[in-house]
Scaffold this motif. Structure first.
Motif, PDB file in Angstrom:
ATOM      1  N   GLY A 194       0.782  -1.232   0.000  1.00  0.00           N
ATOM      2  CA  GLY A 194       0.000   0.000   0.000  1.00  0.00           C
ATOM      3  C   GLY A 194       0.811   1.278   0.000  1.00  0.00           C
ATOM      4  O   GLY A 194       0.249   2.377   0.075  1.00  0.00           O
ATOM      5  N   SER A 195       2.134   1.166  -0.123  1.00  0.00           N
ATOM      6  CA  SER A 195       2.964   2.378  -0.080  1.00  0.00           C
ATOM      7  C   SER A 195       2.943   3.164  -1.382  1.00  0.00           C
ATOM      8  O   SER A 195       3.247   4.357  -1.399  1.00  0.00           O
ATOM      9  N   GLY A 196       2.611   2.488  -2.490  1.00  0.00           N
ATOM     10  CA  GLY A 196       2.571   3.174  -3.778  1.00  0.00           C
ATOM     11  C   GLY A 196       3.763   2.882  -4.670  1.00  0.00           C
ATOM     12  O   GLY A 196       4.114   3.701  -5.536  1.00  0.00           O
ATOM     13  N   LYS A 197       4.381   1.722  -4.520  1.00  0.00           N
ATOM     14  CA  LYS A 197       5.558   1.359  -5.307  1.00  0.00           C
ATOM     15  C   LYS A 197       5.282   1.384  -6.802  1.00  0.00           C
ATOM     16  O   LYS A 197       6.086   1.902  -7.583  1.00  0.00           O
ATOM     17  N   THR A 198       4.160   0.794  -7.199  1.00  0.00           N
ATOM     18  CA  THR A 198       3.861   0.687  -8.630  1.00  0.00           C
ATOM     19  C   THR A 198       3.655   2.060  -9.248  1.00  0.00           C
ATOM     20  O   THR A 198       4.150   2.341 -10.349  1.00  0.00           O
ATOM     21  N   ARG A 199       2.941   2.931  -8.564  1.00  0.00           N
ATOM     22  CA  ARG A 199       2.717   4.282  -9.090  1.00  0.00           C
ATOM     23  C   ARG A 199       4.051   5.013  -9.271  1.00  0.00           C
ATOM     24  O   ARG A 199       4.295   5.640 -10.302  1.00  0.00           O
ATOM     25  N   VAL A 200       4.924   4.916  -8.279  1.00  0.00           N
ATOM     26  CA  VAL A 200       6.216   5.589  -8.363  1.00  0.00           C
ATOM     27  C   VAL A 200       7.059   4.995  -9.487  1.00  0.00           C
ATOM     28  O   VAL A 200       7.694   5.724 -10.261  1.00  0.00           O
ATOM     29  N   ALA A 201       7.062   3.668  -9.614  1.00  0.00           N
ATOM     30  CA  ALA A 201       7.812   3.026 -10.696  1.00  0.00           C
ATOM     31  C   ALA A 201       7.307   3.482 -12.055  1.00  0.00           C
ATOM     32  O   ALA A 201       8.101   3.743 -12.981  1.00  0.00           O
ATOM     33  N   ASP A 202       5.991   3.595 -12.195  1.00  0.00           N
ATOM     34  CA  ASP A 202       5.420   4.062 -13.464  1.00  0.00           C
ATOM     35  C   ASP A 202       5.875   5.488 -13.782  1.00  0.00           C
ATOM     36  O   ASP A 202       6.107   5.836 -14.950  1.00  0.00           O
ATOM     37  N   MET A 203       6.004   6.318 -12.762  1.00  0.00           N
ATOM     38  CA  MET A 203       6.448   7.693 -12.972  1.00  0.00           C
ATOM     39  C   MET A 203       7.907   7.736 -13.431  1.00  0.00           C
ATOM     40  O   MET A 203       8.271   8.526 -14.304  1.00  0.00           O
ATOM     41  N   PHE A 204       8.740   6.875 -12.860  1.00  0.00           N
ATOM     42  CA  PHE A 204      10.125   6.800 -13.323  1.00  0.00           C
ATOM     43  C   PHE A 204      10.194   6.262 -14.752  1.00  0.00           C
ATOM     44  O   PHE A 204      10.992   6.731 -15.572  1.00  0.00           O
ATOM     45  N   ALA A 205       9.356   5.281 -15.060  1.00  0.00           N
ATOM     46  CA  ALA A 205       9.333   4.733 -16.419  1.00  0.00           C
ATOM     47  C   ALA A 205       8.950   5.814 -17.427  1.00  0.00           C
ATOM     48  O   ALA A 205       9.517   5.882 -18.525  1.00  0.00           O
ATOM     49  N   ALA A 206       8.005   6.675 -17.061  1.00  0.00           N
ATOM     50  CA  ALA A 206       7.588   7.761 -17.953  1.00  0.00           C
ATOM     51  C   ALA A 206       8.713   8.754 -18.207  1.00  0.00           C
ATOM     52  O   ALA A 206       8.698   9.467 -19.213  1.00  0.00           O
TER      53      ALA A 206
END
Length: 208
Positions: free
Chosen positions: A11-23
């Motif tokens: 629930g920390s938001g790892k996937t959202r942050v990873a997606d932002m780095f990928a962008a």
């Protein structure tokens, strides 16, 4: 190439942050996605899983029944060890081959591995050049997972109890992203780290 291990509690938001780095151009290898890949219908882990746990470990479509296996390994440490003995070597093999492909292509400024259990595994800390922790309060974790997964508070707390503590993650972090606030607050933090990682990688600095 600089290699970063990104982690955080449920629930920390790892996937959202990873997606932002990928962008922003980062290469991403998500070990959870690799786990899904090898346990999908026809996946590399399926024959060994059936041998170890029987055909009842599969769904009708031939994929591993993740809900059933999650319940089993949560209650049975020996079953958890058997499952990890099958999946972890395959995930390591895939991770190594994907990282080599990314390095050969030379299209990305740096590589981020998304590893939910990075702290718990131990080996990842020595493998990556930096550890990035996506951090938030435990109350935020609980609220997000209850909303996202429909779990009870007790279920979320039981999962968190099996993970590293917030303090343990922060103790090994080289970089921290605070994800306790609105999504908009992430942008400046990701931008800052993106520029830092690009500069480090360009300078050939691959270790903290």
């Amino acid at each position: 190439m600089l290699e970063i291990g990104l982690t955080g509690g449920i629930g920390s938001g790892k996937t959202r942050v990873a997606d932002m780095f990928a962008a922003r151009g980062a290469a991403i290898i998500d070990t959870d996605l690799l786990a899904h890949e090898i346990t999908a219908p026809g996946g590399q882990a399926i024959p060994a899983l059936v041998e170890a746990f029987g055909p009842q470990c599969l769904r009708a479509d031939g994929a591993m029944d993740r809900d059933a296996m999650r319940a089993l390994v949560f209650a049975d440490p020996a079953a958890k060890a058997r499952l990890e003995g099958i999946t972890h070597p395959l995930i390591r093999e895939l991770t190594t081959s994907r990282a080599a492909e990314i390095a050969r292509a030379g299209e990305h400024p740096y590589l981020i591995y998304v590893v939910p259990l990075l702290v718990e595994s131990g080996a990842w800390i020595s493998r990556v050049g930096r550890v990035l922790v996506v951090d938030c309060s435990e109350d935020t974790q609980i609220a997000r997972v209850m909303s996202r997964n429909g779990f009870s508070r007790e279920q979320v707390l039981a999962i968190m109890a099996k993970q590293a503590t917030r303090a343990q993650r922060l103790a090994v972090a080289h970089d921290v992203i605070d994800n306790d606030g609105p999504v908009e607050a992430l942008t400046a933090q990701v931008d800052r780290l993106d520029q830092s990682y690009r500069a480090l990688s360009a300078a050939g600095i691959t270790q903290a």
